[in-house]
Design a protein around this motif. Structure first.
Motif, PDB file in Angstrom:
ATOM      1  N   PRO A 102      20.987   6.696 -96.444  1.00  0.00           N
ATOM      2  CA  PRO A 102      21.833   7.688 -95.764  1.00  0.00           C
ATOM      3  C   PRO A 102      22.625   8.562 -96.746  1.00  0.00           C
ATOM      4  O   PRO A 102      23.439   8.074 -97.520  1.00  0.00           O
ATOM      5  N   GLY A 103      22.309   9.869 -96.767  1.00  0.00           N
ATOM      6  CA  GLY A 103      23.005  10.809 -97.638  1.00  0.00           C
ATOM      7  C   GLY A 103      22.413  10.943 -99.022  1.00  0.00           C
ATOM      8  O   GLY A 103      22.865  11.783 -99.808  1.00  0.00           O
ATOM      9  N   GLU A 104      21.404  10.121 -99.353  1.00  0.00           N
ATOM     10  CA  GLU A 104      20.782  10.164-100.671  1.00  0.00           C
ATOM     11  C   GLU A 104      19.326  10.618-100.533  1.00  0.00           C
ATOM     12  O   GLU A 104      18.575  10.059 -99.728  1.00  0.00           O
ATOM     13  N   TYR A 105      18.942  11.629-101.328  1.00  0.00           N
ATOM     14  CA  TYR A 105      17.610  12.225-101.178  1.00  0.00           C
ATOM     15  C   TYR A 105      16.969  12.507-102.533  1.00  0.00           C
ATOM     16  O   TYR A 105      17.643  12.562-103.563  1.00  0.00           O
ATOM     17  N   GLU A 106      15.655  12.713-102.455  1.00  0.00           N
ATOM     18  CA  GLU A 106      14.892  13.227-103.588  1.00  0.00           C
ATOM     19  C   GLU A 106      14.177  14.478-103.096  1.00  0.00           C
ATOM     20  O   GLU A 106      13.368  14.422-102.166  1.00  0.00           O
ATOM     21  N   ILE A 107      14.495  15.613-103.707  1.00  0.00           N
ATOM     22  CA  ILE A 107      13.968  16.892-103.268  1.00  0.00           C
ATOM     23  C   ILE A 107      12.894  17.355-104.240  1.00  0.00           C
ATOM     24  O   ILE A 107      13.133  17.404-105.451  1.00  0.00           O
ATOM     25  N   GLU A 109      10.340  20.401-105.415  1.00  0.00           N
ATOM     26  CA  GLU A 109      10.118  21.845-105.378  1.00  0.00           C
ATOM     27  C   GLU A 109       9.084  22.191-106.441  1.00  0.00           C
ATOM     28  O   GLU A 109       9.387  22.187-107.635  1.00  0.00           O
ATOM     29  N   GLY A 110       7.874  22.489-105.994  1.00  0.00           N
ATOM     30  CA  GLY A 110       6.800  22.706-106.957  1.00  0.00           C
ATOM     31  C   GLY A 110       6.516  21.429-107.726  1.00  0.00           C
ATOM     32  O   GLY A 110       6.292  20.367-107.151  1.00  0.00           O
ATOM     33  N   ARG A 111       6.561  21.519-109.046  1.00  0.00           N
ATOM     34  CA  ARG A 111       6.329  20.352-109.894  1.00  0.00           C
ATOM     35  C   ARG A 111       7.628  19.643-110.277  1.00  0.00           C
ATOM     36  O   ARG A 111       7.586  18.647-110.993  1.00  0.00           O
ATOM     37  N   SER A 112       8.757  20.174-109.814  1.00  0.00           N
ATOM     38  CA  SER A 112      10.060  19.595-110.166  1.00  0.00           C
ATOM     39  C   SER A 112      10.587  18.748-109.020  1.00  0.00           C
ATOM     40  O   SER A 112      10.295  19.004-107.847  1.00  0.00           O
ATOM     41  N   GLN A 113      11.395  17.754-109.359  1.00  0.00           N
ATOM     42  CA  GLN A 113      12.047  16.929-108.352  1.00  0.00           C
ATOM     43  C   GLN A 113      13.497  16.696-108.753  1.00  0.00           C
ATOM     44  O   GLN A 113      13.819  16.555-109.932  1.00  0.00           O
ATOM     45  N   PHE A 114      14.362  16.688-107.750  1.00  0.00           N
ATOM     46  CA  PHE A 114      15.805  16.659-107.992  1.00  0.00           C
ATOM     47  C   PHE A 114      16.462  15.568-107.146  1.00  0.00           C
ATOM     48  O   PHE A 114      16.438  15.640-105.910  1.00  0.00           O
ATOM     49  N   PRO A 115      17.053  14.550-107.783  1.00  0.00           N
ATOM     50  CA  PRO A 115      17.883  13.605-107.027  1.00  0.00           C
ATOM     51  C   PRO A 115      19.113  14.329-106.471  1.00  0.00           C
ATOM     52  O   PRO A 115      19.724  15.145-107.166  1.00  0.00           O
ATOM     53  N   LEU A 116      19.447  14.051-105.230  1.00  0.00           N
ATOM     54  CA  LEU A 116      20.551  14.763-104.572  1.00  0.00           C
ATOM     55  C   LEU A 116      21.351  13.793-103.717  1.00  0.00           C
ATOM     56  O   LEU A 116      20.780  12.922-103.048  1.00  0.00           O
ATOM     57  N   SER A 117      22.672  13.967-103.739  1.00  0.00           N
ATOM     58  CA  SER A 117      23.564  13.110-102.964  1.00  0.00           C
ATOM     59  C   SER A 117      24.465  13.976-102.088  1.00  0.00           C
ATOM     60  O   SER A 117      25.302  14.726-102.603  1.00  0.00           O
ATOM     61  N   LEU A 118      24.269  13.880-100.774  1.00  0.00           N
ATOM     62  CA  LEU A 118      25.182  14.560 -99.851  1.00  0.00           C
ATOM     63  C   LEU A 118      26.534  13.862 -99.811  1.00  0.00           C
ATOM     64  O   LEU A 118      27.558  14.494 -99.535  1.00  0.00           O
ATOM     65  N   ASN A 119      26.537  12.570-100.107  1.00  0.00           N
ATOM     66  CA  ASN A 119      27.791  11.811-100.086  1.00  0.00           C
ATOM     67  C   ASN A 119      28.731  12.252-101.208  1.00  0.00           C
ATOM     68  O   ASN A 119      29.940  12.368-101.007  1.00  0.00           O
ATOM     69  N   ALA A 141      18.240  19.157 -97.522  1.00  0.00           N
ATOM     70  CA  ALA A 141      18.653  17.800 -97.159  1.00  0.00           C
ATOM     71  C   ALA A 141      19.537  17.814 -95.914  1.00  0.00           C
ATOM     72  O   ALA A 141      19.442  16.927 -95.059  1.00  0.00           O
ATOM     73  N   CYS A 142      20.396  18.840 -95.782  1.00  0.00           N
ATOM     74  CA  CYS A 142      21.256  18.952 -94.599  1.00  0.00           C
ATOM     75  C   CYS A 142      20.417  19.156 -93.338  1.00  0.00           C
ATOM     76  O   CYS A 142      20.726  18.606 -92.279  1.00  0.00           O
ATOM     77  N   ILE A 143      19.360  19.952 -93.463  1.00  0.00           N
ATOM     78  CA  ILE A 143      18.473  20.180 -92.319  1.00  0.00           C
ATOM     79  C   ILE A 143      17.805  18.870 -91.897  1.00  0.00           C
ATOM     80  O   ILE A 143      17.705  18.560 -90.699  1.00  0.00           O
ATOM     81  N   ASP A 151      29.676  22.575 -93.794  1.00  0.00           N
ATOM     82  CA  ASP A 151      30.618  21.470 -94.003  1.00  0.00           C
ATOM     83  C   ASP A 151      30.607  20.964 -95.443  1.00  0.00           C
ATOM     84  O   ASP A 151      31.479  20.181 -95.832  1.00  0.00           O
ATOM     85  N   PHE A 152      29.613  21.402 -96.227  1.00  0.00           N
ATOM     86  CA  PHE A 152      29.486  20.936 -97.608  1.00  0.00           C
ATOM     87  C   PHE A 152      29.863  22.023 -98.615  1.00  0.00           C
ATOM     88  O   PHE A 152      29.619  21.867 -99.809  1.00  0.00           O
ATOM     89  N   VAL A 153      30.450  23.107 -98.130  1.00  0.00           N
ATOM     90  CA  VAL A 153      30.938  24.174 -99.004  1.00  0.00           C
ATOM     91  C   VAL A 153      32.324  23.799 -99.521  1.00  0.00           C
ATOM     92  O   VAL A 153      33.141  23.211 -98.794  1.00  0.00           O
TER      93      VAL A 153
END
Length: 230
Positions: A102-107, A109-119, A141-143, A151-153
């Motif tokens: 919950p709130g933790e993602y791996e995004i 994009e093309g050949r790149s990947q980005f760990p992301l935390s909404l938390n 990730a929000c979608i 809410d994340f601005v």
């Protein structure tokens, strides 16, 4: 490396070293040029007249922005940032999202990947931390999480903060004829100035290699020649 070392601290010129608490990734001289353009003819006038022109411009601008913000909802973000989030969201369709927890993602994009935390409001691309506005990876990730990106601005872009910034006005003042008399008896003379040869330049001194206003670079001329030959 020698050139970079002479530029000073990385926090002043390299985005990866910018302070994320400032929420601004811009580092250009555009502000200076816009400020000079706003002053107009006052740039060529004596110092007191110049300062009066600056004061008057700031007074009117603060009052105008204060008036425009009265109809905005304090719980929302400013209209300009709403538009920016919408534009960034258009490019998020190219991203693929993989949920870790919950709130933790791996995004991806093309050949790149980005760990992301909404938390924690952190993306490894760094754009979210620098600007305070969710990047395209965060919006994707929000979608997926069915959350509102607004809410994340950062709170720096909230209407409440905007109103607070322009809540203090600049009071109007009378002209010099109505100023109270100085009873100290001191007379401050202007500094001695040595006028240079020729007419003073009004334009900003350009860096070496920077295009001059109104002049086309050799590269653009060569491109046009190639187009004609083609």
């Amino acid at each position: 490396m020698t050139l970079f070392a002479e530029l000073g601290e990385k926090s002043k010129w390299s985005k990866h070293a910018f302070d994320p608490n400032v929420c601004n990734d811009s580092n250009t001289s555009n502000f200076v040029e816009s400020f000079n353009s706003t002053l107009g003819v006052n740039r060529c006038r004596p110092i007191l007249t110049l300062l009066e022109g600056i004061r008057r411009v700031c007074m009117v601008r603060i009052a105008t922005r204060m008036k425009n913000a009265k109809s905005w909802n304090d719980e929302e973000i400013t209209p300009k940032i709403v538009k920016l989030v919408k534009e960034i969201g258009k490019s998020s369709s190219k991203c693929r999202v993989f949920k870790s927890s919950p709130g933790e993602y791996e995004i991806h994009e093309g050949r790149s990947q980005f760990p992301l935390s909404l938390n924690k409001k952190v993306c490894s691309c760094g754009a979210w931390q620098l600007t305070g506005v969710p990047c395209r990876h965060a919006i994707r990730a929000c979608i997926d999480a069915k959350l509102d990106p607004h809410d994340f601005v950062s709170s720096w872009y909230s209407v409440k903060t905007y109103k607070q910034a322009y809540s203090v006005c600049i009071n109007p003042i009378p002209d010099t004829e109505q100023w109270p008399a100085d009873e100290s008896g001191r007379i401050i003379m202007p500094p001695k100035m040595k006028r240079g040869i020729g007419r003073p330049s009004r334009n900003r001194k350009r860096e070496e290699g920077e295009e001059q206003p109104g002049k086309r670079s050799k590269n653009s001329e060569m491109q046009q020649m190639w187009l004609l030959w083609a």
